[in-house]
Design a protein around this motif. Sequence first.
Motif, mmCIF file in Angstrom:
data_model
loop_
_atom_site.group_PDB
_atom_site.id
_atom_site.type_symbol
_atom_site.label_atom_id
_atom_site.label_comp_id
_atom_site.label_asym_id
_atom_site.label_seq_id
_atom_site.Cartn_x
_atom_site.Cartn_y
_atom_site.Cartn_z
ATOM 1 N N GLN A 27 0.835 -1.206 0.000
ATOM 2 C CA GLN A 27 0.000 0.000 0.000
ATOM 3 C C GLN A 27 0.869 1.257 0.000
ATOM 4 O O GLN A 27 0.514 2.270 -0.590
ATOM 5 C CB GLN A 27 -0.930 -0.004 1.217
ATOM 6 C CG GLN A 27 -1.880 1.177 1.253
ATOM 7 C CD GLN A 27 -2.812 1.107 2.447
ATOM 8 O OE1 GLN A 27 -2.517 0.483 3.460
ATOM 9 N NE2 GLN A 27 -3.953 1.754 2.325
ATOM 10 N N ASN A 28 1.994 1.187 0.662
ATOM 11 C CA ASN A 28 2.961 2.291 0.708
ATOM 12 C C ASN A 28 4.288 1.778 0.153
ATOM 13 O O ASN A 28 5.321 1.864 0.815
ATOM 14 C CB ASN A 28 3.117 2.785 2.139
ATOM 15 C CG ASN A 28 1.805 3.292 2.694
ATOM 16 O OD1 ASN A 28 1.265 4.265 2.204
ATOM 17 N ND2 ASN A 28 1.271 2.592 3.682
ATOM 18 N N ASN A 29 4.244 1.257 -1.056
ATOM 19 C CA ASN A 29 5.360 0.525 -1.641
ATOM 20 C C ASN A 29 6.693 1.258 -1.561
ATOM 21 O O ASN A 29 7.718 0.635 -1.338
ATOM 22 C CB ASN A 29 5.042 0.175 -3.097
ATOM 23 C CG ASN A 29 6.099 -0.693 -3.727
ATOM 24 O OD1 ASN A 29 6.467 -1.727 -3.179
ATOM 25 N ND2 ASN A 29 6.595 -0.268 -4.874
ATOM 26 N N ASP A 30 6.682 2.557 -1.756
ATOM 27 C CA ASP A 30 7.941 3.299 -1.826
ATOM 28 C C ASP A 30 8.311 3.994 -0.521
ATOM 29 O O ASP A 30 9.125 4.917 -0.517
ATOM 30 C CB ASP A 30 7.886 4.306 -2.976
ATOM 31 C CG ASP A 30 7.860 3.619 -4.332
ATOM 32 O OD1 ASP A 30 8.355 2.479 -4.426
ATOM 33 O OD2 ASP A 30 7.335 4.205 -5.292
ATOM 34 N N GLU A 31 7.729 3.577 0.580
ATOM 35 C CA GLU A 31 8.069 4.141 1.894
ATOM 36 C C GLU A 31 8.691 3.048 2.749
ATOM 37 O O GLU A 31 8.135 1.963 2.834
ATOM 38 C CB GLU A 31 6.818 4.681 2.589
ATOM 39 C CG GLU A 31 6.164 5.834 1.873
ATOM 40 C CD GLU A 31 7.032 7.070 1.810
ATOM 41 O OE1 GLU A 31 7.838 7.300 2.735
ATOM 42 O OE2 GLU A 31 6.926 7.810 0.829
ATOM 43 N N PRO A 32 9.797 3.209 3.345
ATOM 44 C CA PRO A 32 10.620 4.419 3.425
ATOM 45 C C PRO A 32 11.581 4.578 2.259
ATOM 46 O O PRO A 32 12.313 5.567 2.196
ATOM 47 C CB PRO A 32 11.391 4.224 4.722
ATOM 48 C CG PRO A 32 11.560 2.755 4.839
ATOM 49 C CD PRO A 32 10.301 2.167 4.244
ATOM 50 N N GLN A 33 11.602 3.629 1.314
ATOM 51 C CA GLN A 33 12.482 3.740 0.148
ATOM 52 C C GLN A 33 11.821 3.058 -1.030
ATOM 53 O O GLN A 33 10.847 2.306 -0.868
ATOM 54 C CB GLN A 33 13.847 3.115 0.437
ATOM 55 C CG GLN A 33 13.772 1.630 0.721
ATOM 56 C CD GLN A 33 15.054 1.070 1.305
ATOM 57 O OE1 GLN A 33 15.768 1.758 2.001
ATOM 58 N NE2 GLN A 33 15.331 -0.182 1.018
ATOM 59 N N LEU A 34 12.341 3.283 -2.216
ATOM 60 C CA LEU A 34 11.781 2.738 -3.443
ATOM 61 C C LEU A 34 11.642 1.211 -3.351
ATOM 62 O O LEU A 34 12.589 0.513 -2.976
ATOM 63 C CB LEU A 34 12.687 3.107 -4.628
ATOM 64 C CG LEU A 34 12.195 2.697 -6.006
ATOM 65 C CD1 LEU A 34 10.900 3.432 -6.344
ATOM 66 C CD2 LEU A 34 13.247 3.000 -7.052
ATOM 67 N N ASP A 35 10.444 0.725 -3.650
ATOM 68 C CA ASP A 35 10.121 -0.707 -3.711
ATOM 69 C C ASP A 35 10.320 -1.439 -2.383
ATOM 70 O O ASP A 35 10.524 -2.653 -2.360
ATOM 71 C CB ASP A 35 10.897 -1.408 -4.831
ATOM 72 C CG ASP A 35 10.396 -0.986 -6.206
ATOM 73 O OD1 ASP A 35 9.167 -0.839 -6.360
ATOM 74 O OD2 ASP A 35 11.219 -0.802 -7.114
ATOM 75 N N HIS A 36 10.201 -0.720 -1.281
ATOM 76 C CA HIS A 36 10.280 -1.373 0.032
ATOM 77 C C HIS A 36 9.162 -2.411 0.189
ATOM 78 O O HIS A 36 9.381 -3.494 0.728
ATOM 79 C CB HIS A 36 10.196 -0.336 1.157
ATOM 80 C CG HIS A 36 10.174 -0.950 2.507
ATOM 81 N ND1 HIS A 36 11.294 -1.490 3.096
ATOM 82 C CD2 HIS A 36 9.153 -1.146 3.391
ATOM 83 C CE1 HIS A 36 10.971 -1.979 4.288
ATOM 84 N NE2 HIS A 36 9.682 -1.781 4.483
ATOM 85 N N GLY A 37 7.953 -2.086 -0.280
ATOM 86 C CA GLY A 37 6.836 -3.037 -0.193
ATOM 87 C C GLY A 37 7.120 -4.316 -0.962
ATOM 88 O O GLY A 37 6.806 -5.416 -0.508
#
Length: 107
Positions: free
Chosen positions: A23-33
Amino acid sequence: KGQLPSKDYKPRDVIRVILNALQNNDEPQLDHGACVALEFKSPTGLLNDGGLDPAAYGRFLRSTDYKYLIDYNNAVFVDDTIELNDSLSVKQKVKITGWSDDSGTLP
Protein backbone atom coordinates in the motif's frame (compact mmCIF):
# COMPACT_ATOMS: atom_id res chain seq x y z
CA LYS A 1 9.49 -3.71 12.35
CA GLY A 2 6.59 -6.14 11.95
CA GLN A 3 7.54 -6.71 8.33
CA LEU A 4 9.68 -9.81 8.66
CA PRO A 5 8.41 -13.39 8.63
CA SER A 6 7.55 -14.88 12.01
CA LYS A 7 6.27 -18.30 13.02
CA ASP A 8 3.76 -16.44 15.18
CA TYR A 9 1.95 -15.06 12.12
CA LYS A 10 -1.31 -16.63 11.05
CA PRO A 11 -2.01 -16.70 7.28
CA ARG A 12 -4.17 -13.55 7.44
CA ASP A 13 -1.38 -11.77 9.33
CA VAL A 14 1.04 -12.51 6.50
CA ILE A 15 -1.44 -11.28 3.90
CA ARG A 16 -2.07 -8.10 5.90
CA VAL A 17 1.65 -7.36 6.40
CA ILE A 18 2.32 -7.72 2.67
CA LEU A 19 -0.73 -5.68 1.66
CA ASN A 20 0.20 -2.90 4.08
CA ALA A 21 3.75 -2.81 2.74
CA LEU A 22 2.56 -2.67 -0.87
CA GLN A 23 0.00 0.00 0.00
CA ASN A 24 2.96 2.29 0.71
CA ASN A 25 5.36 0.53 -1.64
CA ASP A 26 7.94 3.30 -1.83
CA GLU A 27 8.07 4.14 1.89
CA PRO A 28 10.62 4.42 3.43
CA GLN A 29 12.48 3.74 0.15
CA LEU A 30 11.78 2.74 -3.44
CA ASP A 31 10.12 -0.71 -3.71
CA HIS A 32 10.28 -1.37 0.03
CA GLY A 33 6.84 -3.04 -0.19
CA ALA A 34 8.10 -5.36 -2.93
CA CYS A 35 11.07 -6.20 -0.69
CA VAL A 36 8.72 -7.11 2.18
CA ALA A 37 6.65 -9.32 -0.15
CA LEU A 38 9.80 -11.14 -1.26
CA GLU A 39 10.79 -11.72 2.38
CA PHE A 40 7.62 -13.78 2.77
CA LYS A 41 8.02 -15.84 -0.42
CA SER A 42 7.69 -19.58 -0.20
CA PRO A 43 10.87 -21.61 -0.74
CA THR A 44 8.96 -23.69 -3.29
CA GLY A 45 6.86 -20.89 -4.81
CA LEU A 46 7.06 -19.06 -8.11
CA LEU A 47 8.74 -16.00 -6.63
CA ASN A 48 11.59 -18.13 -5.35
CA ASP A 49 12.33 -19.44 -8.85
CA GLY A 50 12.26 -16.04 -10.54
CA GLY A 51 15.50 -14.61 -9.19
CA LEU A 52 13.78 -11.26 -8.67
CA ASP A 53 15.30 -8.56 -6.53
CA PRO A 54 12.98 -5.94 -4.98
CA ALA A 55 13.49 -3.45 -7.83
CA ALA A 56 12.73 -6.09 -10.49
CA TYR A 57 9.69 -7.30 -8.56
CA GLY A 58 8.48 -3.71 -8.17
CA ARG A 59 8.83 -3.18 -11.93
CA PHE A 60 6.94 -6.43 -12.55
CA LEU A 61 4.10 -5.39 -10.24
CA ARG A 62 3.82 -1.94 -11.84
CA SER A 63 3.79 -3.36 -15.40
CA THR A 64 1.00 -5.93 -14.90
CA ASP A 65 -2.51 -6.04 -13.45
CA TYR A 66 -0.79 -6.53 -10.10
CA LYS A 67 -0.24 -2.75 -10.20
CA TYR A 68 -3.52 -2.51 -8.29
CA LEU A 69 -1.75 -3.96 -5.26
CA ILE A 70 0.49 -0.89 -5.08
CA ASP A 71 -0.50 2.47 -3.60
CA TYR A 72 -4.17 1.62 -3.11
CA ASN A 73 -6.37 3.27 -0.47
CA ASN A 74 -8.26 0.36 1.04
CA ALA A 75 -8.10 -3.43 1.30
CA VAL A 76 -10.90 -5.54 2.76
CA PHE A 77 -10.84 -9.30 3.26
CA VAL A 78 -13.76 -10.91 1.45
CA ASP A 79 -14.95 -14.25 2.82
CA ASP A 80 -12.88 -16.60 4.95
CA THR A 81 -9.33 -17.70 4.34
CA ILE A 82 -9.32 -21.07 2.58
CA GLU A 83 -6.57 -23.57 3.41
CA LEU A 84 -5.45 -25.40 0.28
CA ASN A 85 -4.79 -29.12 0.00
CA ASP A 86 -1.07 -28.93 0.75
CA SER A 87 -1.87 -27.31 4.15
CA LEU A 88 0.98 -24.87 3.53
CA SER A 89 -0.94 -22.52 1.24
CA VAL A 90 -4.05 -20.44 1.61
CA LYS A 91 -6.37 -18.54 -0.68
CA GLN A 92 -7.85 -15.24 0.39
CA LYS A 93 -10.05 -12.96 -1.68
CA VAL A 94 -9.31 -9.29 -1.01
CA LYS A 95 -11.14 -6.26 -2.38
CA ILE A 96 -8.63 -3.53 -3.22
CA THR A 97 -9.96 -0.04 -3.96
CA GLY A 98 -8.94 3.56 -4.18
CA TRP A 99 -6.84 4.48 -7.20
CA SER A 100 -7.42 7.53 -9.34
CA ASP A 101 -9.68 5.53 -11.68
CA ASP A 102 -11.14 3.32 -8.87
CA SER A 103 -11.19 0.47 -11.36
CA GLY A 104 -12.35 -2.45 -9.26
CA THR A 105 -11.28 -5.56 -7.48
CA LEU A 106 -8.80 -8.34 -8.01
CA PRO A 107 -9.87 -11.94 -7.57
